[in-house]
Design a protein around this motif. Structure first.
Motif, PDB file in Angstrom:
ATOM      1  N   SER A  12      17.923  -7.967 -21.778  1.00 11.64           N
ATOM      2  CA  SER A  12      18.393  -7.349 -20.534  1.00 11.64           C
ATOM      3  C   SER A  12      17.629  -7.887 -19.338  1.00 11.64           C
ATOM      4  CB  SER A  12      18.219  -5.825 -20.622  1.00 11.64           C
ATOM      5  OG  SER A  12      18.957  -5.306 -21.711  1.00 11.64           O
ATOM      6  N   MET A  16      19.182  -9.739 -16.130  1.00  7.27           N
ATOM      7  CA  MET A  16      18.936  -9.305 -14.753  1.00  7.27           C
ATOM      8  C   MET A  16      18.340 -10.433 -13.924  1.00  7.27           C
ATOM      9  SD  MET A  16      17.405  -5.475 -15.407  1.00  7.27           S
ATOM     10  CE  MET A  16      17.063  -5.293 -13.663  1.00  7.27           C
ATOM     11  N   GLN A  19      21.104 -12.839 -13.135  1.00  6.55           N
ATOM     12  CA  GLN A  19      22.010 -12.348 -12.096  1.00  6.55           C
ATOM     13  C   GLN A  19      21.342 -12.376 -10.725  1.00  6.55           C
ATOM     14  OE1 GLN A  19      23.120  -8.487 -13.507  1.00  6.55           O
ATOM     15  NE2 GLN A  19      24.784  -9.260 -14.804  1.00  6.55           N
ATOM     16  N   THR A  20      20.065 -11.976 -10.677  1.00  7.19           N
ATOM     17  CA  THR A  20      19.356 -11.995  -9.392  1.00  7.19           C
ATOM     18  C   THR A  20      19.262 -13.410  -8.848  1.00  7.19           C
ATOM     19  OG1 THR A  20      18.064 -10.079 -10.091  1.00  7.19           O
ATOM     20  CG2 THR A  20      17.203 -11.373  -8.251  1.00  7.19           C
ATOM     21  N   THR A  22      21.230 -15.781  -9.532  1.00  7.70           N
ATOM     22  CA  THR A  22      22.590 -16.201  -9.149  1.00  7.70           C
ATOM     23  C   THR A  22      22.934 -15.687  -7.749  1.00  7.70           C
ATOM     24  OG1 THR A  22      23.267 -16.190 -11.463  1.00  7.70           O
ATOM     25  CG2 THR A  22      25.007 -16.124  -9.802  1.00  7.70           C
ATOM     26  N   VAL A  23      22.595 -14.411  -7.475  1.00  8.10           N
ATOM     27  CA  VAL A  23      22.875 -13.838  -6.155  1.00  8.10           C
ATOM     28  C   VAL A  23      22.083 -14.568  -5.083  1.00  8.10           C
ATOM     29  CG1 VAL A  23      22.617 -11.755  -4.742  1.00  8.10           C
ATOM     30  CG2 VAL A  23      23.507 -11.587  -7.085  1.00  8.10           C
ATOM     31  N   GLN A 191      27.700  -8.107  -4.831  1.00  9.98           N
ATOM     32  CA  GLN A 191      27.298  -8.683  -6.111  1.00  9.98           C
ATOM     33  C   GLN A 191      26.143  -7.903  -6.746  1.00  9.98           C
ATOM     34  OE1 GLN A 191      26.422 -12.750  -5.197  1.00  9.98           O
ATOM     35  NE2 GLN A 191      28.573 -13.418  -5.300  1.00  9.98           N
ATOM     36  N   ILE A 192      25.202  -7.455  -5.876  1.00 13.93           N
ATOM     37  CA  ILE A 192      24.072  -6.674  -6.398  1.00 13.93           C
ATOM     38  C   ILE A 192      24.576  -5.344  -6.952  1.00 13.93           C
ATOM     39  CG2 ILE A 192      21.962  -5.472  -5.745  1.00 13.93           C
ATOM     40  CD1 ILE A 192      21.414  -7.709  -3.757  1.00 13.93           C
ATOM     41  N   SER A 195      26.206  -5.891 -10.169  1.00 13.60           N
ATOM     42  CA  SER A 195      25.214  -6.166 -11.231  1.00 13.60           C
ATOM     43  C   SER A 195      24.581  -4.876 -11.714  1.00 13.60           C
ATOM     44  CB  SER A 195      24.138  -7.126 -10.717  1.00 13.60           C
ATOM     45  OG  SER A 195      24.694  -8.366 -10.333  1.00 13.60           O
ATOM     46  N   LEU A 198      27.032  -3.134 -13.866  1.00 10.78           N
ATOM     47  CA  LEU A 198      27.226  -3.801 -15.163  1.00 10.78           C
ATOM     48  C   LEU A 198      25.972  -3.796 -16.035  1.00 10.78           C
ATOM     49  CD1 LEU A 198      29.318  -6.942 -14.096  1.00 10.78           C
ATOM     50  CD2 LEU A 198      30.131  -4.847 -15.212  1.00 10.78           C
ATOM     51  N   LEU A 199      24.809  -3.369 -15.445  1.00 11.68           N
ATOM     52  CA  LEU A 199      23.569  -3.404 -16.218  1.00 11.68           C
ATOM     53  C   LEU A 199      23.629  -2.529 -17.468  1.00 11.68           C
ATOM     54  CD1 LEU A 199      20.680  -4.374 -16.486  1.00 11.68           C
ATOM     55  CD2 LEU A 199      19.963  -2.470 -15.003  1.00 11.68           C
ATOM     56  N   ALA A 202      25.499  -4.344 -20.000  1.00 14.41           N
ATOM     57  CA  ALA A 202      24.710  -5.461 -20.533  1.00 14.41           C
ATOM     58  C   ALA A 202      23.651  -4.975 -21.508  1.00 14.41           C
ATOM     59  CB  ALA A 202      24.061  -6.234 -19.384  1.00 14.41           C
TER      60      ALA A 202
END
Length: 616
Positions: A12, A16, A19-20, A22-23, A191-192, A195, A198-199, A202
């Motif tokens: 996880s 995260m 994703q961070t 990516t943002v 997006q945040i 995320s 979706l956490l 995930a």
């Protein structure tokens, strides 16, 4: 915390972080692309505005092709109406008209801004950059374009200054990036938020993935725990073709091998334990003293028999170099140690040892070397047996044997002499009664007296041997003398001596007369064993270290059960023999450090082999 939870948190966290990143990367990329697009738009606008302003400033005598087109002010308004983010466009006059090229770059502050305002040709110039506009204008005339980020009224602005040296004009455009940056921030925040939403999904997916990944590992871990506990009989049932399946197969093979090796180790351990207990029992209960000492003579271990035999307790003996070897036996002990260090095996040797009280006693010692796995001698083990009582017993046995032998000899002599004495007494009584001398009786009496004399003579030779002086003699010559002496007697008995002597000298250290007596006794026995005559073979050969004499007859032979008894007093196969001749012969051969062997077959003959040490 279980491994499954740790793996879920790790996965996880990785999601995260991904994703961070990516943002952040998307936000940065969008800002860079936006800035690049605005800069490209500014460049195009400045080029168009500059071109129209240059046409407007050409002289009136130009051609129709060079005549001014669209008014620059109207063109600027048109661009601002089309692009809402363009806040202002300013066109400055050429440097030769107002010195905008070089002199304005050296001015600062408000004076510089006022000077630029005075050189403005078209558009508006309301947004200032704290005195850096003149420098930007000069730099743009040299390098073509200059961009600068500004903050004005809470807005993020981008000012672009473009120089056109061929026309002597400079264009400055200010664009507001705040609306577009706001859109980028909204996209980033969206997006945040997505995320964050979706956490949990995930985490759930990662938890399930961790469960799937860890389930075979838990089985493998359980099998490893069983192996660690010594249980090898339950194999793993992981039907996978990946690395986990290969690991399970290796663990199953390892468990199988460990099961085999453990069984062997248990068996070897039990055997070693049993052997150790057996050896410990022997060491502690044997009556022989056992001690182990290192190469320097320091005692490492002793058994109870050692304490009892030598008088030192185990506490007193361990770690010391005890004086158990007297001075007289020290040389022999050092020679024995050197032989062991050289790799030799020592037999048991009889020597002297010393007790704690200083008394010495006779012992039999067996010493062997103790080596490590590399073959290096680390210690010596000695087994000591007290021989005092045994030597006393051997002495008593020797005395008893002597007395027994004397008794046998006395009984034999008495028996052998009594018979002729009885005959003599009978004939003497007869002659006393008749008062007549019978010649035939006298001959018999003389014969019996001769027999008594022969028995007594042989007995004296056996009982009182003469002092001997050994000299080097050739056996061939001694045999030749004996054959010459007995040759006439052999002819009377129709017997022929056949000799076969070695061509090399057959020299021995001997007493000549004693050897002649031996050869005479053997040859007489051979002659008496052949009443019908025949051939007696006499051989003398030299062999490595020995002289071998063989006397072979073809007579009546000796029964097999009597051969081991030959040499005992009055044991003979002849009616008129005493058995003392073989006894004397064996004793003479033994005094010469030789051996005498008799082999015989009834009806075929007897072979006597005499071995004497050769003189080198």
């Amino acid at each position: 915390m279980s491994f499954k939870i740790r793996l879920t948190l790790i996965l996880s966290t990785v999601v995260m972080i991904f994703q961070t990143l990516t943002v952040i990367v998307n936000d940065y990329a969008m800002r860079v692309n936006l800035k690049r697009e605005v800069q490209e738009l500014m460049h195009n606008i400045s080029a168009s505005v500059s071109e129209h302003a240059a046409r407007k400033m050409r002289p009136a005598g130009g051609t129709d092709e060079d005549s001014p087109g669209l008014d620059p002010a109207a063109l600027i308004q048109e661009f601002q109406s089309l692009h809402r983010n363009i806040m202002e466009i300013a066109v400055f006059r050429p440097a030769e008209e107002g010195g905008a090229g070089s002199s304005s770059a050296q001015e600062a502050g408000n004076a510089a801004s006022q000077e630029l305002t005075g050189r403005l040709l078209y558009g508006s110039y309301d947004i200032h950059a704290s005195g850096t506009d003149s420098a930007d204008l000069a730099e743009a005339m040299r390098s073509g374009e200059v961009y600068r980020s500004l903050r004005s009224g809470g807005k993020t602005l981008l000012a672009g200054t473009f120089g056109f040296p061929e026309s002597g004009l400079a264009v400055r455009i200010a664009a507001d990036l705040s609306p577009m940056y706001g859109m980028i921030r909204e996209t980033r925040n969206y997006q945040i938020s997505l995320s964050v939403l979706l956490l949990p999904a995930a985490v759930a997916i990662n938890y399930g993935l961790a469960y799937v990944l860890i389930r075979p590992l838990r089985q493998i871990l359980g099998k490893v725990d069983e192996v660690a506990s010594g249980r090898f009989d339950t194999p793993l049932a992981v039907n996978r073709k990946d690395e986990t399946g290969q690991l399970a197969e290796r663990i199953n093979a390892m468990a199988k091998n460990l099961d085999v090796y453990t069984a062997k180790l248990k068996k070897a351990f039990e055997e070693n334990r049993s052997m150790k207990e057996h050896l410990e029992s022997i060491i502690h209960h044997t009556t022989d003293a056992i001690h182990i000492e290192d190469v320097n003579g320091v005692l490492i271990r002793v058994n109870p028999a050692f304490e009892q035999m030598f008088g030192w307790s185990e506490e007193e003996a361990i770690g010391r170099n005890l004086p158990i070897v007297p001075e007289s036996g020290m040389k022999e002990e050092l020679e024995a140690r050197e032989a062991l260090l050289a790799g030799q095996m020592l037999p048991a040797r009889e020597t002297i040892r010393r007790r704690k009280d200083g008394s010495c006693f006779e012992v039999s010692v067996t010493t062997s070397a103790i080596r490590d796995r590399n073959g290096v001698i680390q210690a010596f083990a000695s087994i000591t047996r007290d021989m005092t009582n045994r030597n006393k017993m051997d002495e008593l046995l020797r005395r008893a044997e002597k007395l027994n032998t004397v008794g046998q000899l006395a009984a034999g002599v008495a028996h052998e002499i009594r018979n002729p004495l009885t005959t003599l007494r009978g004939f003497l009584q007869l002659q006393q009664q008749t008062n007549k001398l019978n010649q035939r009786h006298i001959d018999i009496m003389l014969s019996e007296l001769d027999r008594i004399n022969l028995i007594v003579s042989e007995f004296l030779i056996l009982a009182k041997p003469q002092a001997t002086k050994f000299r080097i003699q050739d056996v061939r010559f001694i045999l030749g003398d004996v054959i010459s002496l007995l040759d006439s007697q052999a002819h009377l008995c129709n017997i022929v001596f056949t000799t076969s002597f070695d061509s090399e000298p057959c020299e021995v250290a001997c007493e000549e007369n004693h050897l002649k007596q031996v050869f005479i006794n053997v040859l007489k026995n051979a002659i008496e064993a052949m009443p019908k005559g025949g051939e007696i073979e006499i051989d003398a050969r030299k062999q490595p270290g020995w002289i071998v004499i063989t006397i072979r007859d073809h007579g009546v032979g000796i029964p097999e059960d009597m051969i081991p008894k030959l040499g005992d007093p009055f044991v003979t196969s002849k009616e008129s023999g005493t058995g003392l001749g073989i006894m004397i012969s064996q004793r003479i051969i033994q005094s010469h450090q030789g051996t005498m062997e008799i082999r015989s077959t009834v009806g075929k003959g007897t072979t006597v082999t005499i071995n004497l040490p050769a003189v080198e």
